[in-house]
Design a protein around this motif. Structure first.
Motif, mmCIF file in Angstrom:
data_model
loop_
_atom_site.group_PDB
_atom_site.id
_atom_site.type_symbol
_atom_site.label_atom_id
_atom_site.label_comp_id
_atom_site.label_asym_id
_atom_site.label_seq_id
_atom_site.Cartn_x
_atom_site.Cartn_y
_atom_site.Cartn_z
ATOM 1 N N LYS A 126 0.820 -1.204 0.000
ATOM 2 C CA LYS A 126 0.000 0.000 0.000
ATOM 3 C C LYS A 126 0.860 1.262 0.000
ATOM 4 O O LYS A 126 1.874 1.346 0.679
ATOM 5 C CB LYS A 126 -0.915 -0.009 1.233
ATOM 6 N N TYR A 127 0.397 2.239 -0.804
ATOM 7 C CA TYR A 127 0.885 3.617 -0.716
ATOM 8 C C TYR A 127 -0.169 4.420 0.043
ATOM 9 O O TYR A 127 -1.355 4.364 -0.280
ATOM 10 C CB TYR A 127 1.082 4.238 -2.100
ATOM 11 N N LEU A 128 0.254 5.191 1.043
ATOM 12 C CA LEU A 128 -0.673 5.961 1.860
ATOM 13 C C LEU A 128 -0.297 7.439 1.826
ATOM 14 O O LEU A 128 0.867 7.797 2.055
ATOM 15 C CB LEU A 128 -0.653 5.454 3.307
ATOM 16 N N PHE A 129 -1.293 8.304 1.549
ATOM 17 C CA PHE A 129 -1.042 9.734 1.416
ATOM 18 C C PHE A 129 -2.019 10.521 2.278
ATOM 19 O O PHE A 129 -3.201 10.170 2.373
ATOM 20 C CB PHE A 129 -1.194 10.169 -0.047
ATOM 21 N N SER A 130 -1.533 11.593 2.875
ATOM 22 C CA SER A 130 -2.389 12.492 3.650
ATOM 23 C C SER A 130 -3.097 13.452 2.707
ATOM 24 O O SER A 130 -2.550 13.860 1.681
ATOM 25 C CB SER A 130 -1.554 13.286 4.664
ATOM 26 N N VAL A 131 -4.315 13.803 3.074
ATOM 27 C CA VAL A 131 -5.124 14.723 2.270
ATOM 28 C C VAL A 131 -5.354 15.986 3.080
ATOM 29 O O VAL A 131 -5.944 15.945 4.161
ATOM 30 C CB VAL A 131 -6.474 14.081 1.888
ATOM 31 N N SER A 132 -4.880 17.117 2.577
ATOM 32 C CA SER A 132 -5.009 18.376 3.311
ATOM 33 C C SER A 132 -6.363 19.034 3.075
ATOM 34 O O SER A 132 -6.914 19.658 3.976
ATOM 35 C CB SER A 132 -3.881 19.341 2.910
ATOM 36 N N VAL A 133 -6.897 18.918 1.845
ATOM 37 C CA VAL A 133 -8.203 19.512 1.527
ATOM 38 C C VAL A 133 -9.106 18.405 0.969
ATOM 39 O O VAL A 133 -8.876 17.922 -0.140
ATOM 40 C CB VAL A 133 -8.086 20.647 0.488
ATOM 41 N N PRO A 134 -10.124 17.975 1.719
ATOM 42 C CA PRO A 134 -11.011 16.909 1.222
ATOM 43 C C PRO A 134 -11.701 17.314 -0.084
ATOM 44 O O PRO A 134 -12.034 18.486 -0.289
ATOM 45 C CB PRO A 134 -12.030 16.749 2.359
ATOM 46 N N GLY A 135 -11.908 16.341 -0.940
ATOM 47 C CA GLY A 135 -12.563 16.611 -2.213
ATOM 48 C C GLY A 135 -12.038 15.700 -3.301
ATOM 49 O O GLY A 135 -11.387 14.687 -3.042
ATOM 50 N N PHE A 158 -3.445 -8.768 -10.809
ATOM 51 C CA PHE A 158 -3.589 -8.127 -9.505
ATOM 52 C C PHE A 158 -4.766 -7.151 -9.510
ATOM 53 O O PHE A 158 -5.300 -6.775 -10.561
ATOM 54 C CB PHE A 158 -2.303 -7.396 -9.118
ATOM 55 N N THR A 159 -5.148 -6.750 -8.299
ATOM 56 C CA THR A 159 -6.230 -5.790 -8.080
ATOM 57 C C THR A 159 -5.648 -4.524 -7.472
ATOM 58 O O THR A 159 -4.743 -4.594 -6.638
ATOM 59 C CB THR A 159 -7.300 -6.383 -7.143
ATOM 60 N N VAL A 160 -6.165 -3.377 -7.895
ATOM 61 C CA VAL A 160 -5.758 -2.089 -7.341
ATOM 62 C C VAL A 160 -6.999 -1.395 -6.801
ATOM 63 O O VAL A 160 -8.018 -1.307 -7.500
ATOM 64 C CB VAL A 160 -5.082 -1.197 -8.402
ATOM 65 N N GLN A 161 -6.935 -0.913 -5.568
ATOM 66 C CA GLN A 161 -8.091 -0.258 -4.970
ATOM 67 C C GLN A 161 -7.676 0.854 -4.023
ATOM 68 O O GLN A 161 -6.526 0.926 -3.588
ATOM 69 C CB GLN A 161 -8.953 -1.284 -4.214
ATOM 70 N N THR A 162 -8.640 1.746 -3.734
ATOM 71 C CA THR A 162 -8.437 2.781 -2.728
ATOM 72 C C THR A 162 -9.184 2.370 -1.473
ATOM 73 O O THR A 162 -9.606 1.220 -1.330
ATOM 74 C CB THR A 162 -8.944 4.135 -3.239
ATOM 75 N N ASP A 163 -9.377 3.312 -0.558
ATOM 76 C CA ASP A 163 -10.146 3.015 0.647
ATOM 77 C C ASP A 163 -11.590 2.681 0.299
ATOM 78 O O ASP A 163 -12.236 1.892 0.989
ATOM 79 C CB ASP A 163 -10.130 4.227 1.599
ATOM 80 N N LYS A 164 -12.106 3.262 -0.790
ATOM 81 C CA LYS A 164 -13.511 3.094 -1.137
ATOM 82 C C LYS A 164 -13.726 2.416 -2.483
ATOM 83 O O LYS A 164 -14.660 1.620 -2.639
ATOM 84 C CB LYS A 164 -14.201 4.467 -1.162
ATOM 85 N N SER A 192 -5.383 5.970 0.135
ATOM 86 C CA SER A 192 -4.446 4.860 -0.011
ATOM 87 C C SER A 192 -4.630 4.190 -1.360
ATOM 88 O O SER A 192 -5.743 4.105 -1.870
ATOM 89 C CB SER A 192 -4.648 3.832 1.110
ATOM 90 N N ILE A 193 -3.523 3.716 -1.933
ATOM 91 C CA ILE A 193 -3.537 2.938 -3.165
ATOM 92 C C ILE A 193 -3.000 1.560 -2.807
ATOM 93 O O ILE A 193 -1.816 1.414 -2.478
ATOM 94 C CB ILE A 193 -2.688 3.575 -4.273
ATOM 95 N N VAL A 194 -3.871 0.546 -2.858
ATOM 96 C CA VAL A 194 -3.517 -0.789 -2.401
ATOM 97 C C VAL A 194 -3.373 -1.721 -3.600
ATOM 98 O O VAL A 194 -4.227 -1.746 -4.492
ATOM 99 C CB VAL A 194 -4.589 -1.348 -1.441
ATOM 100 N N PHE A 195 -2.296 -2.487 -3.631
ATOM 101 C CA PHE A 195 -2.041 -3.474 -4.682
ATOM 102 C C PHE A 195 -2.190 -4.868 -4.072
ATOM 103 O O PHE A 195 -1.520 -5.205 -3.093
ATOM 104 C CB PHE A 195 -0.635 -3.297 -5.255
ATOM 105 N N LYS A 196 -3.076 -5.666 -4.677
ATOM 106 C CA LYS A 196 -3.350 -7.012 -4.171
ATOM 107 C C LYS A 196 -3.088 -8.040 -5.263
ATOM 108 O O LYS A 196 -3.923 -8.239 -6.157
ATOM 109 C CB LYS A 196 -4.804 -7.113 -3.698
ATOM 110 N N PRO A 197 -1.954 -8.709 -5.224
ATOM 111 C CA PRO A 197 -1.689 -9.747 -6.236
ATOM 112 C C PRO A 197 -2.646 -10.921 -6.086
ATOM 113 O O PRO A 197 -3.051 -11.284 -4.981
ATOM 114 C CB PRO A 197 -0.244 -10.173 -5.931
ATOM 115 N N LYS A 198 -3.029 -11.512 -7.198
ATOM 116 C CA LYS A 198 -3.823 -12.723 -7.156
ATOM 117 C C LYS A 198 -2.951 -13.854 -6.631
ATOM 118 O O LYS A 198 -1.717 -13.800 -6.701
ATOM 119 C CB LYS A 198 -4.346 -13.060 -8.559
ATOM 120 N N LYS A 199 -3.565 -14.900 -6.128
ATOM 121 C CA LYS A 199 -2.817 -16.016 -5.555
ATOM 122 C C LYS A 199 -1.817 -16.560 -6.575
ATOM 123 O O LYS A 199 -2.160 -16.772 -7.743
ATOM 124 C CB LYS A 199 -3.784 -17.114 -5.116
#
Length: 884
Positions: A126-135, A158-164, A192-199
């Motif tokens: 996962k890559y995780l970034f802070s957000v200063s201004v929501p939007g 693989f799958t790529v997803q954010t928090d939502k 966050s940008i999450v990378f999930k490799p398939k089995k």
């Protein structure tokens, strides 16, 4: 000598100093001489990324060192930004150079360096970034399968997803081309940008960027296609950029776009290039009052356009010649389509008029660019939402075409830019129907839940069934032994057995069943007709017996062997499209019994046929008596009210009186049928859905008829009973005004009946749009109560709409007011009536509808719930009805 020696030295110093000052001055003047944005003649020197500083900006070159692009942006190494990266491994790869074949013609050369390195993940990272201004924030992902001694990136899944949002589901690179994925999603405190490799696989990424987006580039609302309703709430939906095209121009690189976007040339998507001419303009203007700034699109987009080549238009033999662009898309998603316009071809205002079409549906019927934009050479854009149900052949076709009867200027049409963006679905995904938590949100999700608890459910069903048997055994009749079988009294049979066919010898024979219903035939489904019986009833489906045509197929009038007149709806032969509607119609109607719902006599499922048999409704669809059929008798206001009350009772029963709440999903005047006494019955249950009582809604793809669609259902793809209420509100105004719900040929503010009627209602002048044929006969109080009910049905959000029971109460009150007013002495001046006309001035008499029953609950079996099978059933689809 000494003085002579110093003079040239001082001169050198002074000259050097003057030269330095001159250079400094030239540099300063040069730096100040750049034209301000409003004065710039072209876009190139103005549209630079430094004009907009995003609130959040994370530019990362994955698996390698820092890279500086020619647009001034610096992509830092993710090794240097390790605080943002969460992983247990450090696998990297890079190459130099990358073959030219890996890039498309529209790939900016400045971005090529971002594909030369990659980071590889063998486990969730996962890559995780802070957000200063929501939007809203850009997410741009760069992929290219570089060579690695251990990992073949072309085989990565693989799958790529954010928090939502799920951005990519089981993504893989099937060729050696670079891929740029671009998304616009909401972010709050962090992203966050999450990378999930398939089995047994792995994931990789070459570069990524996260940047805040200015609010003005995305509107919260857009027009639906075909033009009519307004879709709101777009700011809450995620978007993926599928296409961003610059019509008539070359590639626009991030260097020349304020938000570092890439605009590709339109030639690969132009389906009629020989009829297209590229044109150029200059001195583009932006009008802040139209919410237009360079952040929406740079000048370079509006400085070029495609227009119709005059010679091609003159030579073409097709009168509706249009400029067309076709793009491949995933037809399971809805799309936001933004079209950019700027009139750079006209010599004067109001010379250019044309229409806009998307997938053959009207977007704008008569667009006057200078009226919308405010002036010539002025930037303007408009947004449309195209629902997944309107996409065929996995493609979106955008067209602009001239208005043949335009009185000013030569027929022409232009387009400057185009953006096509995929909208996130019900699972908050851009790729499939799984959520970030791995939950399946597809149409079979409810079935999966049933399977998960099937063992427990079967146990309870068995206990209940045994209990019923015990109770009925105690109450068995004394002569039960004389009965033909115990099921006749022991087991509950829905409906009268006398009406069911006894010809069961051929049911399980060699006939080809299309839906499979024949093989699981049950008495509860009604009479199973043979194909021969229905052929005899309709003179072998003679075209002279056709009484209607709909999306499912043709409707024939026929006479059975016993003399019963019936309506026979035959599905399009050989088509697989209507199987679901065929089965749903049978299953729904076999369980429903109500005075104001159609009753199914039976069906035929033989030799790949799908045929439904209903009672014949002598007076046909409600709509035919409102407009469109000159030979139909005009219904009085009292008759219209009674018909609306009958339809409301039927819908109220569906929502509350059935064993499980049912949502009709296609309420319209063509699905309200009238018998010989003008009693209304709701028909066509092919799209109906059983309500999910535990959730309050059904998650499903949007289906129905345009003009009647609930905008909240369209937007969220969550079907509720209030979706029927909205559609019924449109029906009420259709009854009052006697005009179609969508009229593409009218001015834009009049195209949608719902929007047009609501405008007049807000002005307090709804009496101005009443059907002239009945305007002088309506009591003022009755009209007020009726329009109040219709207005409440059309509330933007379902929670603000009344229930069908409340609507029914208001309609009955409106009828009472009308009946009370009719008792006033006819000789008196009826000042309490709307308009100047009076009822029945022509002396013509019209059939009088049967008096409606007194108000009952939806489950009142003594009144509305009892219908004898085989008596009367309607034809649900009428001629000239727009198919679903």
């Amino acid at each position: 000598m000494g003085g002579g020696h110093h003079r040239p030295t001082r001169a050198v110093y002074v000259s050097s100093l003057l030269f330095c000052l001159l250079l400094l001055k030239e540099s300063f003047v040069s730096a100040q001489s750049v034209d301000p944005p409003d004065m710039a003649p072209t876009a190139s020197p103005v549209s630079s990324p430094d004009l907009y500083q995003p609130s959040d900006s994370y530019l990362i070159n994955c698996g390698s060192s820092e890279v500086k692009l020619d647009d001034g942006r610096i992509f830092k190494s993710d090794t240097e930004m390790s605080s943002h990266l969460s992983t247990n491994e450090d696998v990297q790869t890079k190459t130099d150079p990358i073959p030219d074949s890996a890039f498309t013609n529209s790939t900016p050369s400045s971005l090529m360096d971002l594909y030369k390195a990659a980071r590889i993940f063998t486990s969730d990272s996962k890559y995780l970034f802070s957000v200063s201004v929501p939007g809203k924030h850009w997410i741009r992902l760069y992929f290219y399968p570089l060579r690695h001694e251990k990992y073949d990136l072309k085989t990565a899944i693989f799958t790529v997803q954010t928090d939502k949002y799920v951005l990519l589901q089981d993504f893989s690179m099937d060729d050696s081309k670079v891929v740029l994925k671009e998304y616009l999603v909401n972010a709050t405190q962090h992203l966050s940008i999450v990378f999930k490799p398939k089995k047994d696989s792995f994931a990789f990424i070459n570069a990524l960027e996260i940047e805040g987006v200015p609010d003005e580039i995305l509107s919260d609302s857009a027009s639906s296609v075909p033009q009519g309703n307004t879709i709101n709430g777009l700011s809450n939906i995620g978007l993926e950029v599928e296409y961003r095209l610059n019509m008539g121009g070359q590639t626009i690189t991030p260097k020349n776009d304020t938000l570092a976007r890439t605009w590709a040339p339109d030639e690969p998507y132009n389906t009629f290039p020989q009829g297209t001419e590229a044109v150029r303009g200059k001195n583009i203007k932006y009008r802040p009052e139209n919410k237009m700034t360079r952040l929406v699109a740079p000048e370079m987009v509006y400085e070029t356009a495609d227009r119709m080549m005059s010679e091609a238009y003159a030579q073409t033999t097709v009168p509706n010649f249009n400029l067309s662009w076709a793009m491949s898309v995933d037809e399971t998603f809805s799309y936001l389509i933004r079209m950019h316009f700027c009139d750079i071809v006209s010599k004067a205002k109001n010379e250019l008029y044309f229409s806009v079409y998307i997938n053959g549906l009207m977007g704008i019927s008569r667009l006057d660019l200078t009226e919308k934009a405010g002036d010539l050479a002025t930037a303007y854009y408009t947004d449309f939402v195209l629902n997944a149900s309107s996409i065929t052949n996995d493609s979106i076709v955008v067209q602009v075409g001239p208005i043949a009867d335009s009185n000013s200027g030569k027929p022409n049409a232009i387009l400057n830019g185009l953006e096509v963006m995929k909208m996130s679905n019900i699972a908050d995904s851009f790729d499939g129907l799984y959520t970030v938590d791995g939950l399946y949100k597809g149409p079979e999700s409810s079935n999966l839940k049933i399977l998960a608890i099937s063992g427990l459910a079967l146990a309870f069903m068995a206990m209940f069934f045994l209990g019923v048997i015990c109770v009925r055994w105690k109450k068995r009749p004394q002569d039960w032994q004389k009965k033909k079988n115990f099921s006749s009294w022991l087991l509950p049979i829905h409906g009268s057995k006398a009406n069911y066919s006894s010809k069961k010898s051929s049911i399980f024979g060699s006939r080809k069943s299309k839906s499979g219903l024949s093989s699981v035939y049950s008495h509860d489904l009604g009479k199973l007709f043979t194909l021969n019986e229905l052929q005899n009833a309709t003179q072998t489906f003679n075209e002279n017996t056709v009484i209607g045509v709909g999306g499912f197929g043709k409707v024939f009038v026929g006479t059975l062997e016993d003399g019963t007149k019936v309506a026979i709806k035959r599905g399009n032969h050989g088509s697989e499209q209507g199987i679901n509607e065929f089965e749903t119609e049978i299953e729904m109607l076999s369980k429903l019994r109500h005075r104001h719902l159609v009753s199914l006599i039976g069906f035929c499922d033989e030799d790949s046929e799908m045929i439904l048999v209903y009672e014949y409704m002598a007076n046909g669809p409600f709509r035919d008596h409102l407009y469109g059929r000159a030979n139909k008798t005009t219904l009085t206001w009292k008759q219209r009210l009674e018909i609306c009350i009958g339809a409301a009772r039927g819908l109220h029963y569906l929502h509350t009186g059935a064993t499980q709440g049912i949502i009709h999903r296609d309420v319209k005047t063509t699905n309200i049928l009238l018998d010989e006494n003008f009693v209304a019955k709701v028909s066509d249950f092919g799209l109906s859905k059983a309500a999910a009582m535990d959730q309050g809604h059904v998650s499903t793809a949007v289906k129905g008829s345009f003009g009647y669609l609930d905008p909240e259902y369209f937007r969220r793809q969550q079907l509720t009973e209030k979706s029927d209420v909205y559609s019924f509100g449109v029906v009420l105004f259709e009854v009052l005004c006697a005009r179609p719900v969508i009229c593409p040929g009218l001015p834009r503010d009049q195209v949608s009946l719902a929007d047009w009627a609501m405008q007049w209602h807000k002005k307090g002048m709804v009496d101005q749009i009443v059907d002239p044929k009945i305007a002088g006969t309506i009591c003022e109080g009755s009209l007020k109560k009726f329009t109040e009910a219709a207005e409440k049905c059309l509330a933007e959000y379902g929670v603000d709409r009344p229930s069908m029971g409340d609507v029914l109460w208001n309609l009955e009150y409106s009828l009472q007011l009308q009946e009370a007013s009719s008792q006033i002495d006819e000789s008196e001046d009826n000042t309490n009536f709307i308009g100047l006309e009076k009822r029945n001035e022509t002396g013509e008499s019209s059939p009088s509808p049967a008096e409606p029953p007194t108000t009952t609950t939806a489950t009142d079996e003594s009144d509305d719930s009892n219908v004898t099978l085989g008596s009367q059933v309607p034809f649900p689809d009428a001629a000239n009805v727009q198919g679903r």
